[in-house]
Write an enzyme that holds these catalytic residues in place. Structure first.
Site, PDB file in Angstrom:
ATOM      1  N   TYR A  94       0.723  -1.139   0.245  1.00  0.00           N
ATOM      2  CA  TYR A  94       0.014  -0.175   0.021  1.00  0.00           C
ATOM      3  C   TYR A  94       0.932   1.197  -0.026  1.00  0.00           C
ATOM      4  O   TYR A  94       1.875   1.461   0.748  1.00  0.00           O
ATOM      5  CB  TYR A  94      -0.935   0.196   1.310  1.00  0.00           C
ATOM      6  CG  TYR A  94      -1.914  -1.203   1.309  1.00  0.00           C
ATOM      7  CD1 TYR A  94      -3.045  -1.097   0.290  1.00  0.00           C
ATOM      8  CD2 TYR A  94      -2.116  -1.992   2.107  1.00  0.00           C
ATOM      9  CE1 TYR A  94      -3.964  -1.927   0.191  1.00  0.00           C
ATOM     10  CE2 TYR A  94      -2.866  -3.110   2.156  1.00  0.00           C
ATOM     11  CZ  TYR A  94      -3.851  -3.135   1.191  1.00  0.00           C
ATOM     12  OH  TYR A  94      -5.009  -3.939   1.340  1.00  0.00           O
ATOM     13  N   HIS A  96      -0.556   4.591  -0.907  1.00  0.00           N
ATOM     14  CA  HIS A  96      -1.247   5.887  -0.473  1.00  0.00           C
ATOM     15  C   HIS A  96      -0.610   7.277  -0.562  1.00  0.00           C
ATOM     16  O   HIS A  96      -0.616   8.103   0.273  1.00  0.00           O
ATOM     17  CB  HIS A  96      -1.853   5.698   1.057  1.00  0.00           C
ATOM     18  CG  HIS A  96      -2.641   4.850   1.190  1.00  0.00           C
ATOM     19  ND1 HIS A  96      -3.914   4.469   0.739  1.00  0.00           N
ATOM     20  CD2 HIS A  96      -2.408   3.436   1.907  1.00  0.00           C
ATOM     21  CE1 HIS A  96      -4.385   3.173   1.125  1.00  0.00           C
ATOM     22  NE2 HIS A  96      -3.644   2.678   1.820  1.00  0.00           N
ATOM     23  N   ASP A 270      -6.841   7.156   5.810  1.00  0.00           N
ATOM     24  CA  ASP A 270      -5.423   6.934   4.872  1.00  0.00           C
ATOM     25  C   ASP A 270      -5.436   7.737   3.550  1.00  0.00           C
ATOM     26  O   ASP A 270      -4.497   7.897   2.814  1.00  0.00           O
ATOM     27  CB  ASP A 270      -5.372   5.328   4.502  1.00  0.00           C
ATOM     28  CG  ASP A 270      -6.592   4.890   4.033  1.00  0.00           C
ATOM     29  OD1 ASP A 270      -7.354   5.624   3.679  1.00  0.00           O
ATOM     30  OD2 ASP A 270      -6.464   3.750   3.643  1.00  0.00           O
TER      31      ASP A 270
END
Ligand SMILES: NC(=O)c1ccc[n+]([C@@H]2O[C@H](COP(=O)([O-])OP(=O)(O)OC[C@H]3O[C@@H](n4cnc5c(N)ncnc54)[C@H](O)[C@@H]3O)[C@@H](O)[C@H]2O)c1
Length: 362
Positions: A94, A96, A270
């Site tokens: 991830y 983000h 997030d």
């Protein structure tokens, strides 16, 4: 190809990016796997299990990053890891980036091939690597909210399910996607009054059909949001515009009108959060109060249930990791369109439009 699995270092993180079973699969397909010592322990996997699956255990993150062609992680690299990245290395995790301008700079400077779990697409355009974690965060948001409503924790003292003869708590969920729909499911299970808002009528129709009037569905617009937020005991932020910074859908003025001791859980933190008064918190200090309202905004909620989350995440990533191992990264990206959508940075450039726009690179 050597796949490196470092231990996650984000506060309170308990997930690991590879289970022993996924490790066995990678090794059987011809990859070498190097795992940092104790990387899987908090998810219930021992070094001995990884060794039996064919992995080499390395004593430090530095050694893993130095050895790997492909780094497989769960959370985005943190500042302590920036110096460990090797020029041109590939990272699958991830990222983000829309909410992480500093990390983006490092990935560009080091010309990292950054493949983000959250933008990998399935054939139907959905996000298969975001889905399981969103489902977990959605389900957790209600149990966390119910707990934080308790009087001794500064909450309003509302029991979400109430008892016969009392008004149940009101749960308002903004966003009816993966996390929102699972929050709705848990809130209904607890016996709360539930309202869900979304811009996408098909999502609202599906929930209306599923719950047959048990859940109120409303179009997401400022008037509806304002009215529902003012009456919410537990407000869940669950909106997403893929790869973009989350839109602010609840203003400070709306938060000020909520009843004291009510709780906000902003799952979308997030991506920056969708409530004007929200700022990121951590598992060490998960909440703060503003305008008398308890705010919870932990960006890695699934770490609360490391075992379930690791299983959910890795069974979703397995397909893509297997393709990468079988074909090599370049051929895998060329032949698998959905995987290629995951590429956010490459050769010093941001390659995903929404991320470039969010960070002002386009
Ligand atoms: N905090 C955590 O630990 C954690 C864990 C998993 C996921 N997330 C995050 O949760 C967020 C939601 O993820 P998801 O998988 O549920 O996304 P999703 O795409 O499945 O659902 C998002 C929904 O938001 C709706 N939406 C967009 N703009 C809206 C608006 N103005 N008003 C109302 N609805 C609107 C969309 O129509 C969609 O139905 C993402 O930011 C994701 O990264 C956080």
């Amino acid at each position: 190809m050597l796949i490196g699995v470092p231990k996650e270092i984000k506060i309170g993180e308990t997930r690991v990016s590879m289970t022993p079973s996924l490790c066995r699969r990678c090794v059987s397909l011809g990859a070498k796997v190097a795992i940092e010592k104790s990387a899987g322990l908090s998810a219930g996997f021992t070094d001995a299990e990884y060794r039996a699956a064919g992995a080499t255990i390395l004593p430090s993150a530095r050694k893993v990053w130095a050895a790997a062609d492909l780094i497989l992680k769960v959370k985005e690299p943190l500042p302590a890891e920036y110096g460990l990245m090797r020029e041109g290395q590939a990272i699958f995790t991830y990222l983000h980036l829309a909410a992480g301008p500093e990390l983006a700079k490092v990935l560009l400077k080091k010309r990292i091939l950054g493949i983000a779990y959250e933008t990998v697409e399935a054939a139907d355009g959905s996000f298969p690597l975001l889905k399981p974690m969103s489902q977990i965060a959605g389900r957790l948001s209600i149990q966390i909210g119910a707990y934080r409503l308790q009087s001794q924790l500064g909450g309003s003292g509302v029991l979400l399910g109430g008892i016969p003869g009392t008004m149940p708590g009101h749960v308002v969920v903004i966003g009816a996607g993966n996390s929102g729909a699972h929050a709705v499911q848990m809130a209904v299970g607890m016996g709360a009054r539930v309202t869900v808002l979304d811009l996408d009528m098909r999502k609202l129709e599906a929930l209306d059909a599923e719950y047959r009037g048990r859940v109120v569905t409303l179009m997401s617009n400022p008037a509806n949001i304002e009215a529902e937020v003012a009456d919410a005991d537990l407000l869940i932020g669950a909106v997403l515009i893929p790869a973009a910074k989350a839109p602010i859908v609840v203003s400070r003025a709306m938060v000020q009108r909520m009843r004291p001791g009510s709780v906000i859980v902003d799952i979308a933190i997030d991506q920056g959060g969708c409530i004007e008064t929200i700022r990121p918190t951590s598992h060490e200090k998960p909440t703060y109060q503003e305008h008398g309202i308890i705010h919870y905004a932990v960006p890695n909620m699934p770490a609360l249930v490391g075992r379930t989350s690791t299983m959910g995440l890795t069974q979703a990533t397995e397909l893509f990791i297997s393709v990468i191992v079988e074909k090599g990264i370049e051929r895998a990206l060329a032949e698998h369109k959905g995987l290629a959508k995951g590429v956010n940075t490459r050769n010093g450039k941001i390659t995903y439009d929404a991320v470039a726009k969010a960070l002002g690179y386009s």
